[in-house]
Design a protein around this motif. Structure first.
Motif, PDB file in Angstrom:
ATOM      1  N   GLY A  86       0.791  -1.222   0.000  1.00  0.00           N
ATOM      2  CA  GLY A  86       0.000   0.000   0.000  1.00  0.00           C
ATOM      3  C   GLY A  86       0.822   1.270   0.000  1.00  0.00           C
ATOM      4  N   PHE A  87       2.124   1.169   0.297  1.00  0.00           N
ATOM      5  CA  PHE A  87       2.986   2.344   0.310  1.00  0.00           C
ATOM      6  C   PHE A  87       3.710   2.484  -1.021  1.00  0.00           C
ATOM      7  CE2 PHE A  87       2.695   1.354   4.858  1.00  0.00           C
ATOM      8  CZ  PHE A  87       2.388   2.600   5.379  1.00  0.00           C
ATOM      9  N   THR A  88       3.906   3.715  -1.435  1.00  0.00           N
ATOM     10  CA  THR A  88       4.734   3.951  -2.611  1.00  0.00           C
ATOM     11  C   THR A  88       6.206   3.938  -2.209  1.00  0.00           C
ATOM     12  OG1 THR A  88       4.798   6.355  -2.350  1.00  0.00           O
ATOM     13  CG2 THR A  88       2.949   5.421  -3.610  1.00  0.00           C
ATOM     14  N   VAL A  89       7.065   3.862  -3.208  1.00  0.00           N
ATOM     15  CA  VAL A  89       8.502   3.918  -2.966  1.00  0.00           C
ATOM     16  C   VAL A  89       8.863   5.215  -2.238  1.00  0.00           C
ATOM     17  CG1 VAL A  89      10.736   4.200  -4.146  1.00  0.00           C
ATOM     18  CG2 VAL A  89       9.157   2.382  -4.866  1.00  0.00           C
ATOM     19  N   ALA A  90       8.307   6.328  -2.681  1.00  0.00           N
ATOM     20  CA  ALA A  90       8.606   7.612  -2.043  1.00  0.00           C
ATOM     21  C   ALA A  90       8.190   7.621  -0.584  1.00  0.00           C
ATOM     22  CB  ALA A  90       7.914   8.742  -2.808  1.00  0.00           C
ATOM     23  N   GLU A  91       7.040   7.018  -0.267  1.00  0.00           N
ATOM     24  CA  GLU A  91       6.558   6.998   1.113  1.00  0.00           C
ATOM     25  C   GLU A  91       7.447   6.139   2.004  1.00  0.00           C
ATOM     26  OE1 GLU A  91       1.764   7.650   0.337  1.00  0.00           O
ATOM     27  OE2 GLU A  91       2.639   5.635   0.209  1.00  0.00           O
ATOM     28  N   VAL A  92       7.939   5.018   1.481  1.00  0.00           N
ATOM     29  CA  VAL A  92       8.830   4.167   2.269  1.00  0.00           C
ATOM     30  C   VAL A  92      10.134   4.897   2.570  1.00  0.00           C
ATOM     31  CG1 VAL A  92      10.190   2.040   2.262  1.00  0.00           C
ATOM     32  CG2 VAL A  92       7.833   2.012   1.419  1.00  0.00           C
ATOM     33  N   CYS A 115      15.588  12.385   0.469  1.00  0.00           N
ATOM     34  CA  CYS A 115      14.964  11.189  -0.110  1.00  0.00           C
ATOM     35  C   CYS A 115      15.343  11.029  -1.576  1.00  0.00           C
ATOM     36  CB  CYS A 115      13.450  11.271   0.039  1.00  0.00           C
ATOM     37  SG  CYS A 115      12.874  11.151   1.755  1.00  0.00           S
ATOM     38  N   ASP A 116      15.355  12.126  -2.313  1.00  0.00           N
ATOM     39  CA  ASP A 116      15.738  12.060  -3.728  1.00  0.00           C
ATOM     40  C   ASP A 116      17.180  11.597  -3.881  1.00  0.00           C
ATOM     41  OD1 ASP A 116      13.236  12.887  -4.510  1.00  0.00           O
ATOM     42  OD2 ASP A 116      13.796  14.990  -4.809  1.00  0.00           O
ATOM     43  N   ARG A 117      18.063  12.101  -3.029  1.00  0.00           N
ATOM     44  CA  ARG A 117      19.472  11.684  -3.082  1.00  0.00           C
ATOM     45  C   ARG A 117      19.593  10.197  -2.793  1.00  0.00           C
ATOM     46  NH1 ARG A 117      20.438  16.492  -0.246  1.00  0.00           N
ATOM     47  NH2 ARG A 117      20.553  15.339   1.727  1.00  0.00           N
ATOM     48  N   LEU A 143      15.469  -0.483  -1.943  1.00  0.00           N
ATOM     49  CA  LEU A 143      14.564   0.496  -1.361  1.00  0.00           C
ATOM     50  C   LEU A 143      14.803   0.663   0.135  1.00  0.00           C
ATOM     51  CD1 LEU A 143      12.138   2.381  -1.370  1.00  0.00           C
ATOM     52  CD2 LEU A 143      10.650   0.368  -1.300  1.00  0.00           C
ATOM     53  N   VAL A 144      14.944  -0.439   0.872  1.00  0.00           N
ATOM     54  CA  VAL A 144      15.152  -0.299   2.320  1.00  0.00           C
ATOM     55  C   VAL A 144      16.534   0.288   2.611  1.00  0.00           C
ATOM     56  CG1 VAL A 144      13.483  -2.056   2.989  1.00  0.00           C
ATOM     57  CG2 VAL A 144      15.838  -2.729   2.549  1.00  0.00           C
ATOM     58  N   ILE A 145      17.491   0.060   1.723  1.00  0.00           N
ATOM     59  CA  ILE A 145      18.789   0.733   1.871  1.00  0.00           C
ATOM     60  C   ILE A 145      18.615   2.232   1.641  1.00  0.00           C
ATOM     61  CG2 ILE A 145      21.103   0.978   0.885  1.00  0.00           C
ATOM     62  CD1 ILE A 145      21.031  -2.058   0.353  1.00  0.00           C
ATOM     63  N   ALA A 146      17.800   2.608   0.636  1.00  0.00           N
ATOM     64  CA  ALA A 146      17.527   4.026   0.398  1.00  0.00           C
ATOM     65  C   ALA A 146      16.868   4.667   1.605  1.00  0.00           C
ATOM     66  CB  ALA A 146      16.641   4.186  -0.835  1.00  0.00           C
ATOM     67  N   ARG A 147      15.924   3.957   2.232  1.00  0.00           N
ATOM     68  CA  ARG A 147      15.288   4.483   3.445  1.00  0.00           C
ATOM     69  C   ARG A 147      16.326   4.734   4.540  1.00  0.00           C
ATOM     70  NH1 ARG A 147      12.292   0.076   6.246  1.00  0.00           N
ATOM     71  NH2 ARG A 147      14.412  -0.185   7.047  1.00  0.00           N
ATOM     72  N   ALA A 148      17.264   3.789   4.680  1.00  0.00           N
ATOM     73  CA  ALA A 148      18.326   3.954   5.674  1.00  0.00           C
ATOM     74  C   ALA A 148      19.230   5.130   5.313  1.00  0.00           C
ATOM     75  CB  ALA A 148      19.135   2.668   5.783  1.00  0.00           C
ATOM     76  N   LEU A 149      19.525   5.316   4.030  1.00  0.00           N
ATOM     77  CA  LEU A 149      20.352   6.443   3.607  1.00  0.00           C
ATOM     78  C   LEU A 149      19.661   7.772   3.891  1.00  0.00           C
ATOM     79  CD1 LEU A 149      21.770   5.228   0.163  1.00  0.00           C
ATOM     80  CD2 LEU A 149      22.913   5.222   2.384  1.00  0.00           C
ATOM     81  N   ALA A 150      18.339   7.815   3.676  1.00  0.00           N
ATOM     82  CA  ALA A 150      17.588   9.040   3.945  1.00  0.00           C
ATOM     83  C   ALA A 150      17.652   9.418   5.426  1.00  0.00           C
ATOM     84  CB  ALA A 150      16.135   8.877   3.506  1.00  0.00           C
ATOM     85  N   GLN A 151      17.913   8.446   6.271  1.00  0.00           N
ATOM     86  CA  GLN A 151      18.027   8.683   7.705  1.00  0.00           C
ATOM     87  C   GLN A 151      19.271   9.493   8.042  1.00  0.00           C
ATOM     88  OE1 GLN A 151      16.844   5.075   9.647  1.00  0.00           O
ATOM     89  NE2 GLN A 151      17.800   5.665  11.603  1.00  0.00           N
ATOM     90  N   GLU A 152      20.281   9.448   7.148  1.00  0.00           N
ATOM     91  CA  GLU A 152      21.526  10.220   7.281  1.00  0.00           C
ATOM     92  C   GLU A 152      22.234   9.945   8.606  1.00  0.00           C
ATOM     93  OE1 GLU A 152      20.121  14.252   6.380  1.00  0.00           O
ATOM     94  OE2 GLU A 152      20.964  14.002   4.361  1.00  0.00           O
ATOM     95  N   ALA A 153      22.267   8.686   8.986  1.00  0.00           N
ATOM     96  CA  ALA A 153      22.981   8.271  10.197  1.00  0.00           C
ATOM     97  C   ALA A 153      24.420   7.903   9.832  1.00  0.00           C
ATOM     98  CB  ALA A 153      22.283   7.078  10.834  1.00  0.00           C
ATOM     99  N   PRO A 154      25.374   8.099  10.732  1.00  0.00           N
ATOM    100  CA  PRO A 154      26.766   7.789  10.413  1.00  0.00           C
ATOM    101  C   PRO A 154      27.095   6.306  10.362  1.00  0.00           C
ATOM    102  CG  PRO A 154      26.579   8.605  12.663  1.00  0.00           C
ATOM    103  CD  PRO A 154      25.232   8.787  12.026  1.00  0.00           C
ATOM    104  N   LEU A 155      26.239   5.429  10.923  1.00  0.00           N
ATOM    105  CA  LEU A 155      26.499   3.989  10.924  1.00  0.00           C
ATOM    106  C   LEU A 155      25.308   3.254  10.324  1.00  0.00           C
ATOM    107  CD1 LEU A 155      28.160   1.481  11.776  1.00  0.00           C
ATOM    108  CD2 LEU A 155      27.018   1.605  14.004  1.00  0.00           C
ATOM    109  N   LEU A 156      25.592   2.383   9.344  1.00  0.00           N
ATOM    110  CA  LEU A 156      24.562   1.553   8.720  1.00  0.00           C
ATOM    111  C   LEU A 156      24.755   0.111   9.168  1.00  0.00           C
ATOM    112  CD1 LEU A 156      22.267   1.023   6.677  1.00  0.00           C
ATOM    113  CD2 LEU A 156      24.027   0.819   4.902  1.00  0.00           C
ATOM    114  N   LEU A 157      23.695  -0.487   9.695  1.00  0.00           N
ATOM    115  CA  LEU A 157      23.705  -1.879  10.125  1.00  0.00           C
ATOM    116  C   LEU A 157      22.906  -2.717   9.138  1.00  0.00           C
ATOM    117  CD1 LEU A 157      22.901  -1.313  13.909  1.00  0.00           C
ATOM    118  CD2 LEU A 157      25.163  -1.656  12.896  1.00  0.00           C
TER     119      LEU A 157
END
Length: 270
Positions: A86-92, A115-117, A143-157
């Motif tokens: 039910g969610f679009t890519v942009a919403e996720v 989000c665009d970046r 997509l879930v990696i993009a969501r994590a990138l949009a979070q702009e956190a210094p550590l990715l798990l």
């Protein structure tokens, strides 16, 4: 992570774990089923509270921070991601901006640009209005990696990010993460992929770190035989020349009725 200890159902799953992830490095966690890989990842993103030790990111123990501030330090691609029907890519992807916003606040220009970046970096630019549920397995992982990138956190798990993907997407996802130049801690079940993509690996066995360092230097035939119960040999790829890890059943297990199958069971899901 310093001296990390975690207890589950009265059992000490992690004991005094020390893992160092330097800025810009891709660090892997490897070990058999039940060794504590996913438990360590979950403790690092505050899904499991350690009974002792600390998870230091940016000079603070993330467990000492309020939830939103902690989420600005650590982003995660979990092993079991919530349904996105039910969610679009942009919403996720926009969900990654929640730690930076007040409750019920509208998206800002900075949110939209982040989000665009993120979508552009994972190769999903132009996918924003597509339904997330209609993406392929590899695209959903991007997509879930993009969501994590949009979070702009210094550590990715990453908690076993390739375990449900076919061979092509396993390579695509890890090559993508590697190319982003992020600081990454990933639980991996495939030792050969760890050799190919990680700067360092830590080997967990029964909740304890038994070795850590350069993958080729750490994953020796002796250690692999002792921890994983299989024979291993590091060889150069005939085309790229890069090191590869070849695994085979222990010579003592070849031809045995239960042992060989048991060993393969461990390797396939370590």
């Amino acid at each position: 992570m310093a001296g990390l200890g975690v207890v589950l159902d009265g059992h000490e799953v992690l004991r005094g774990v020390e893992v160092d992830v330097a800025a810009g490095r891709f660090v892997g966690l490897v070990g058999r089923n039940g060794s504590g890989k996913s438990t360590l990842i979950r403790a690092a993103y505050r899904a499991l509270r350690p009974y002792r030790g600390a998870v230091w990111v940016g000079g603070d123990d993330v467990w000492s921070l309020p939830g939103r501030r902690a989420a600005r330090r650590v982003a995660v691609v979990a092993q079991q991601e919530p349904e996105s029907a039910g969610f679009t890519v942009a919403e996720v992807v926009a969900m990654g901006r929640i730690p930076h916003k007040r409750l019920f606040s509208a998206d800002t220009l900075a949110d939209r640009e982040a989000c665009d970046r993120a979508l552009d970096r994972v190769g999903l630019a132009g996918y924003g209005q597509r339904l997330a549920a209609g993406l392929s397995g590899g695209e959903r992982q991007r997509l879930v990696i993009a969501r994590a990138l949009a979070q702009e956190a210094p550590l990715l798990l990453l908690d076993e990010p390739t375990n449900h993907l076919d061979v092509r997407y396993q390579y695509d996802i890890l090559a993508l993460v590697r190319s982003l130049g992020l600081t990454v801690l990933a639980a991996l079940h495939d030792l050969d992929l760890a050799v190919q993509f990680c700067d360092e690996v830590y080997v967990l066995d029964a909740g304890v770190v038994v070795a850590g360092g350069d993958p080729v230097e750490v994953l020796t035939p002796e250690l692999v035989a002792d921890v994983f119960g299989v024979d291993a040999q590091v060889v150069a790829h005939p085309v790229s020349g890069r090191p590869r890890l070849l695994l085979s059943p222990r010579s003592a297990d070849v031809g045995s009725d239960g042992g060989g199958r048991g060993v393969f069971g461990e390797v396939g899901s370590c």
